[in-house]
Design an enzyme around this catalytic site. Structure first.
Site, short mmCIF file in Angstrom:
data_model
loop_
_atom_site.label_atom_id
_atom_site.label_comp_id
_atom_site.label_asym_id
_atom_site.label_seq_id
_atom_site.Cartn_x
_atom_site.Cartn_y
_atom_site.Cartn_z
N HIS A 58 0.84 -1.09 0.06
CA HIS A 58 0.03 0.05 -0.06
C HIS A 58 0.87 1.26 -0.14
O HIS A 58 0.43 2.28 -0.23
CB HIS A 58 -0.96 -0.22 1.16
CG HIS A 58 -1.91 0.62 1.26
ND1 HIS A 58 -1.77 2.40 1.23
CD2 HIS A 58 -3.38 0.57 1.27
CE1 HIS A 58 -3.24 2.76 1.15
NE2 HIS A 58 -4.14 1.80 1.30
N CYS A 59 2.21 1.14 0.35
CA CYS A 59 3.24 2.20 0.37
C CYS A 59 4.18 2.92 -0.48
O CYS A 59 3.81 3.77 -1.25
CB CYS A 59 3.45 2.10 1.89
SG CYS A 59 2.82 2.40 3.12
N ILE A 60 5.07 1.61 -0.74
CA ILE A 60 6.17 1.93 -1.45
C ILE A 60 5.90 2.23 -3.03
O ILE A 60 6.33 3.23 -3.80
CB ILE A 60 7.36 0.85 -1.54
CG1 ILE A 60 7.69 0.60 0.15
CG2 ILE A 60 8.58 1.48 -2.02
CD1 ILE A 60 8.32 1.79 0.86
#
Ligand SMILES: NC(=O)c1ccc[n+]([C@@H]2O[C@H](COP(=O)([O-])OP(=O)(O)OC[C@H]3O[C@@H](n4cnc5c(N)ncnc54)[C@H](O)[C@@H]3O)[C@@H](O)[C@H]2O)c1
Length: 432
Positions: free
Chosen positions: A272-274
């Site tokens: 969900h982030c990088i």
């Protein structure tokens, strides 16, 4: 003063704590504050999550039900879909998703919706903290106007902060409680209340001078990671061309006691982030006429990695006088990283689709994921026998539950995109 009254409620732990969005970020946070002695109420749109939370049945890997259930039973933690409970909150943390739209523009609809609900039940003396990862300026430009609309003044009548969430699902050493918490407020009084709030439940709080600094901290951290992964992925492609083992290169470089930090290549970015957060930054800087060139380049290289892995599979099969078309290819691990169940943005999904497009018959196994949704339907996990019958096995996620020794014995051919077979030498192994 309103700030003194709120500070007193926080210190005495009589403040009513609210968390909007009870997912990977919100649930562990709610649990920490309940464990610290606060009355905590989580709000989520998902009735299924609310029901499970209220039954003490955790759906988040890092929060065992044995920790959640006693907090629910003692009345310290509960969940609801009813936003009117905000009327009673003294503090509220916003932990809703911040995905990208198809155009790679930030999707602010979840933050907007959460803030609209807060605005409806807003009252003086509240501390509002945005935790969702977002572009620098969101707290001041999006959240603050929605909250001040009713006439209350920030720093005086209510308090507003941004605090980036750094949780790393599946990390046994660092969890919400012992990951230092950065917090920056709209005013000095906001920052101080944010610092005071987190220091009741978390081990270390790092105050910064503004919400924008706090927002940028998170984007620096994730962009740093994304770009360094892009660098080693490019190095892996170079090493392949020169017949050099990239894993050995990185391990030897990592013996340097200063000035080097190892990052490892792999099948592509996931989670969900990088793969997402750096594009929040590049979207914002574009508006100021600044091109985020490192981000675009690393995004391109990382996006090529599923193709690189599929080419490896094709070449490995060709070397065994087989074509991809009609071959059985078994994927081991589909979550985006080891020992978790999250398949969001997982490169395994791209690899499966690319292999299918080339005519392969694809199956998968994963101890944490029973089924996945693909463009054209659902695929269910297969058991260990699929390894024996496959023409090629691809290790996409290096879960610790896999029996790698048995795999090397049973599989005809293995493409290892994670160096999970480090230290094992066998003719059937092809490394990234
Ligand atoms: N998962 C991670 O490892 C991680 C780490 C650091 C930061 N973050 C950031 O934290 C934020 C939340 O991520 P997450 O992984 O917890 O997401 P998630 O999808 O696990 O949880 C978000 C929850 O919010 C709920 N929700 C959505 N809109 C809502 C609304 N209007 N009102 C109430 N509930 C609502 C959803 O039903 C869901 O349960 C994102 O900005 C993400 O980038 C995530």
């Amino acid at each position: 003063m309103i700030s003194d009254q709120l500070a007193e409620k926080i210190r005495s732990k009589s403040a009513k704590v609210g968390v909007i969005g009870m997912g990977y970020v919100g649930m562990p946070l709610a649990v920490e504050f309940a464990e610290a002695g606060f009355d905590v109420c989580g709000i989520d749109l998902s009735e299924a999550k609310v029901e499970r939370a209220n039954a003490g049945d955790s759906y988040i890997g890092d929060v065992p039900s044995s920790v959640l259930a006693p907090l629910v039973k003692s009345g310290k933690l509960r969940a609801t879909t009813d936003f009117s409970v905000i009327r009673d909150f003294d503090t509220v943390n916003i932990c809703v998703p911040t995905p990208l739209r198809k155009t790679k523009d930030p999707d602010m609809s979840y933050i907007d919706a959460a803030c609209q609900q807060i605005a409806e039940y807003f009252h003086p003396g509240m501390l509002v903290i945005l935790e969702s990862t977002t572009y620098p300026g969101t707290t001041e430009e999006v959240v603050l106007p929605m909250l001040e609309k009713g006439g209350l003044k920030v720093g005086q009548d209510f308090f507003l902060c941004f605090s980036p969430e750094r949780v790393d699902p599946g990390n046994p050493k660092f969890q919400t409680k012992n990951i230092p918490k950065v917090v920056g407020g709209s005013t000095a009084a906001c920052t101080e209340l944010g610092r005071l709030f987190y220091s009741q439940a978390l081990e270390k709080v790092v105050p910064v001078s503004s919400t924008q600094v706090a927002e940028m901290v998170k984007l620096l951290e994730n962009t740093f990671r994304m770009i360094n992964i892009g660098l080693v992925n490019e190095l892996a492609i170079m090493c392949e061309g020169m017949g050099i083992n990239v894993w050995e290169v990185i391990d030897a470089a990592a013996t340097k006691p200063f000035g080097f930090m190892p990052f490892y290549p792999g099948p592509g970015l996931g989670g969900h982030c990088i793969p997402i957060d750096p594009f929040y930054l590049s979207w914002k800087t574009k508006q100021a006429g600044i091109e985020a060139r490192f981000i675009e380049l690393a995004g391109y290289i990382n996006g090529q990695m599923p193709h690189f892995v599929v080419n490896k599979v094709q070449n490995a099969l060709n070397d065994h006088s087989k074509a991809v078309k009609g071959s059985k290819v078994h994927i081991m691990g589909v979550s985006y990283k080891r020992d978790i169940d999250d398949v969001r943005e997982s490169p395994a999904l791209d690899i499966i689709l690319l292999l299918q497009k080339r005519g392969a018959e694809v199956s998968f196994s994963d101890p944490h994921v029973a089924q996945i949704r693909l463009e054209h339907g659902t695929m269910c996990a297969k058991d260990g026998d699929a390894v024996k019958s496959a023409d090629c096995v691809v290790i996409v996620t290096d879960h610790s539950a896999f029996d790698y020794k048995a795999l090397v014995k049973d599989a005809k051919l293995i493409v290892d995109s994670r160096n999970a077979l480090k230290g094992i030498t066998a003719n059937n192994i092809v490394r990234l």
